[in-house]
Structure formats: structure tokens, C-alpha cells
Design an enzyme around this catalytic site. Sequence first.
Site, PDB file in Angstrom:
ATOM      1  N   ARG A   1       0.075   4.860  16.917  1.00 23.20           N
ATOM      2  CA  ARG A   1      -0.292   5.857  15.887  1.00 23.20           C
ATOM      3  C   ARG A   1       0.010   7.310  16.256  1.00 23.20           C
ATOM      4  NH1 ARG A   1       0.417   2.342  12.142  1.00 23.20           N
ATOM      5  NH2 ARG A   1      -1.266   0.822  11.862  1.00 23.20           N
TER       6      ARG A   1
ATOM      7  N   SER B   1      -4.161  -9.270   7.429  1.00 22.36           N
ATOM      8  CA  SER B   1      -3.609  -7.929   7.577  1.00 22.36           C
ATOM      9  C   SER B   1      -3.027  -7.845   8.985  1.00 22.36           C
ATOM     10  CB  SER B   1      -4.717  -6.891   7.379  1.00 22.36           C
ATOM     11  OG  SER B   1      -4.349  -5.706   8.055  1.00 22.36           O
TER      12      SER B   1
ATOM     13  N   ASP C   1      -7.231   3.596  12.294  1.00 25.36           N
ATOM     14  CA  ASP C   1      -5.899   4.207  12.230  1.00 25.36           C
ATOM     15  C   ASP C   1      -5.866   5.533  11.471  1.00 25.36           C
ATOM     16  OD1 ASP C   1      -4.620   2.349  13.836  1.00 25.36           O
ATOM     17  OD2 ASP C   1      -4.370   0.946  12.184  1.00 25.36           O
TER      18      ASP C   1
ATOM     19  N   ASP D   1       0.824  -1.221   0.000  1.00 24.58           N
ATOM     20  CA  ASP D   1       0.000   0.000   0.000  1.00 24.58           C
ATOM     21  C   ASP D   1       0.850   1.260   0.000  1.00 24.58           C
ATOM     22  OD1 ASP D   1      -2.411  -1.305  -0.037  1.00 24.58           O
ATOM     23  OD2 ASP D   1      -2.699  -1.231   2.142  1.00 24.58           O
TER      24      ASP D   1
HETATM   25  N1  ARG Z   1      -8.315  -3.043  15.510  1.00 30.44           N
HETATM   26  C1  ARG Z   1      -7.075  -2.549  16.000  1.00 30.44           C
HETATM   27  C2  ARG Z   1      -7.165  -1.066  16.260  1.00 30.44           C
HETATM   28  O1  ARG Z   1      -7.998  -0.417  15.715  1.00 30.44           O
HETATM   29  C3  ARG Z   1      -5.914  -2.872  15.080  1.00 30.44           C
HETATM   30  C4  ARG Z   1      -5.931  -2.202  13.746  1.00 30.44           C
HETATM   31  C5  ARG Z   1      -4.855  -2.647  12.802  1.00 30.44           C
HETATM   32  N2  ARG Z   1      -4.976  -4.047  12.552  1.00 30.44           N
HETATM   33  C6  ARG Z   1      -4.453  -4.720  11.544  1.00 30.44           C
HETATM   34  N3  ARG Z   1      -4.579  -5.989  11.586  1.00 30.44           N
HETATM   35  N4  ARG Z   1      -3.813  -4.162  10.568  1.00 30.44           N
HETATM   36  O2  ARG Z   1      -6.384  -0.556  17.015  1.00 30.44           O
END
Ligand code: ARG
Length: 393
Positions: free
Chosen positions: A96, A177, A125, A13
Site C-alpha cells: 500500500r 475478496s 488499506d 469497485d
Molecule cells: N488483512 C490484510 C491486511 O490488512 C489483508 C487485507 C486485504 N485483504 C483482502 N482479502 N482483500 O493487510
Amino acid sequence: MKKIVLAYSGGLDTSCAVRWLKERGFEVVCFVADLGQGLGEGEDFQAIEGRALVAGASKVYIKDLQDEFVQDFVLPALKANAIYEGKYLLATALGRPLIAKYLVELAHKEKASAVAHGCTGKGNDQVRFEVTVGILDPKLEIIAPVREWEFKSREEEIEYAHMSNIPIDVSKKKPYSIDRNIWGISIEAGVLENLEQEAPEDAYLLTKSPTQISTYPKYLEVYFEKGVPKKIDGKTYKLKSLINHLNEVGGLYGVGRMDLVENRLVGIKSREIYEAPAATILYTAHKELESLVLDRELAHFKEIISLKYSELVYYGLWYSPLKEALDSFVNSTQKQVSGSIKLKLFKGSCIPVGRKSPYSLYKKELSTYGKGDKFDQKLAEGFIKIWGMPYKR
Ligand code: ARG
């Protein structure tokens, strides 16, 4: 030429995003944050840098943020016992705002007018990145290529990467992912979207299957000073190594797996599995120590704070006034959170089995049913009468 700083992971990505932004007239500076993501097989930061440059970046910054991450983000969350919806220890969510902080810093250093990230329009995110950037510098433009571009599938992205000669290894097609840092791993998509099905073993990266672990338990003693974990089994560690050590040990005993359907901020329910051995061990130990040293009213009130704290982290509001105020509260509760908790790791479970603290509020002479009882049971009668008085008809 307009300059943009992109949070770059080295994956498909964000590699496509470099080229895509360049084609839209930006000079692209890539920022790679090392949060202890444990790069994939055959991958290193040099390879990631090379890929960014081939994709069209004018410059690549790689920064090891692990110490700052554990000190300034993980530790406050641990002191607050922040856990989202009772299960998620927030590894991704805590990373983040830190990445966003450096995006802004780099944008200033590079005199860029915009920043970018590779998040989709369906997740949390994007919110965390953009809200944080907006708080730290509202003048910066934010671009989210994945929300805008024309590619409708991973295959189309791969084709675009090939056409642009971006070296992406697509042979190992990832069935999930994954987002990983030193505090934990978040795994979603693929077969996990089938809610009725147990997550297959190959989805877990850090923890051994609890069914395949020796029948012998492992005992561990975690020592805290003012809410900060300092020692394991009497040996002093810096926070980062302490977490790495516990990830390893906990992982061997299958500790820290979670499987849940969570409520995303954007209103979607999603199934995600998590692995967070160190976080689970430290959270369990920290909470147990608080049970020993905090009085009832403070302990109960702090649970309300924990709940709110976890929501703020999850919702991308790390740099909000409320979160700052809650940190002051939490820190003031940690003055006496010193002592040791003995834990038993056994086939995926992590259970406190022993505790001691110089600030312990446990008084054996009051609680004992044996010799040396100093609790005046006769006083209970009057206490109960007054306590229940308002409710008597
Ligand atoms: N659901 C989690 C959050 O919002 C993780 C998000 C990223 N997850 C991922 N498998 N890429 O903090």
C-alpha cells in the site's frame, strides 16, 4: 475541471469509482500498479486499461513496480523479521505505501488536486493509503468513493456498471475478496467468515493442499549476504526471480498457508487466510541464520523490534520516523547475517535442518558433550552463586 488520480485495479469497485468520480465533475486519471498480482483468467493489463477508458478515465498509467516493491519494501521487512500477530507476513500491508507513493507522484505530474482509492471504510488499506498520502503531500485531497457512495450491494454496483457499459465479467462471481502480490495472497469474506469452518480448498490459489503432496520431502538451501537472500541451491537469483522461484517450489509443497483471526486497526477482528510460500521460506531461513550469528542480547532485542516493525507496517506507518529509525537499527544488525540455511519442505511445513556461516558464533568446543570439551564446568558454580544471589532469602 478538477483532476483526480485513482488507484485502479480493474475490478468492479474501482471501475464503478471511475464513473462515479466522473459524474461528480472530476477528470479521472487511473493508475494501475503491477506488484505481481497475477491477473485473473483471461485478464491482462491491456484489458484493464481498456476498461478504465470505457468507464470514463481520461488517461491510464500502468507501472511495473515489482522490483521496487521487493527491494525497498519486502526486503527491509524480511531483514526485520516483520510478522503481524505471529502469522501474517504483511504482503498487502507492504504494497500500500508504495502504491500511495506513486499516486502522489502522478498527482504532481498530472497537476491533479486529489487522489482516490477503492478501499472500504472497514479495512486497514484505506488507512495505509491515506496516511501515506497525507505524509507525502498533505495538500492533496483524498476521496474514497466506496465509503461514500449509494450502492449497498455488489448487485447494485453491477447494475451501475452495466448501465454505464463498463465491461465487467460478473459470470465468475468471486466467492472471496482477494488481494495478491508477489509477496503473498490475502483471502477473506464468503464462507471464511464462519470461524468454526476450515477454509475450503478452493480458497487457496498458490499452494497445493498439504494432504495431496508426495511423501518425499524437498530440500532447499538458501544463501544470504548481509541479510539479503542471494542464492537458492547455489544458483544466484535477482530478488524478484528468487521470490517467484520460491513461491513456485513452496507452493508445490503446500508451504506458507496461514489461517487467522486478526486485529484490524479499525478495531474489528477479522478472519483471513494467507498464502505466502516464498515469504515463509525466506522468513524461516533468515531467522535461523540470525540465531547462528547474532549474540543473545542482540537477538532478543531484535525480537522486540520485529514486533514493533510489524505493527508499524500493518498500521500504515511505513513513512514514519520510527520506522526509519528501526530500519537503521535493523540494517546495523545485518552485517554478519551471511551464510546458508538448509530447509526441508514437507507436506506444508518448512523446517530448518542445516546451517553454516563464516560468522557463526557456535563453538563446538564449548557446547560439545563429546571429546574436545573446553568449557570449564567448575566455573559454573561461582557463576550460578552470583547470578542467583539477589534472589536468595
Ligand atoms: N488483512 C490484510 C491486511 O490488512 C489483508 C487485507 C486485504 N485483504 C483482502 N482479502 N482483500 O493487510
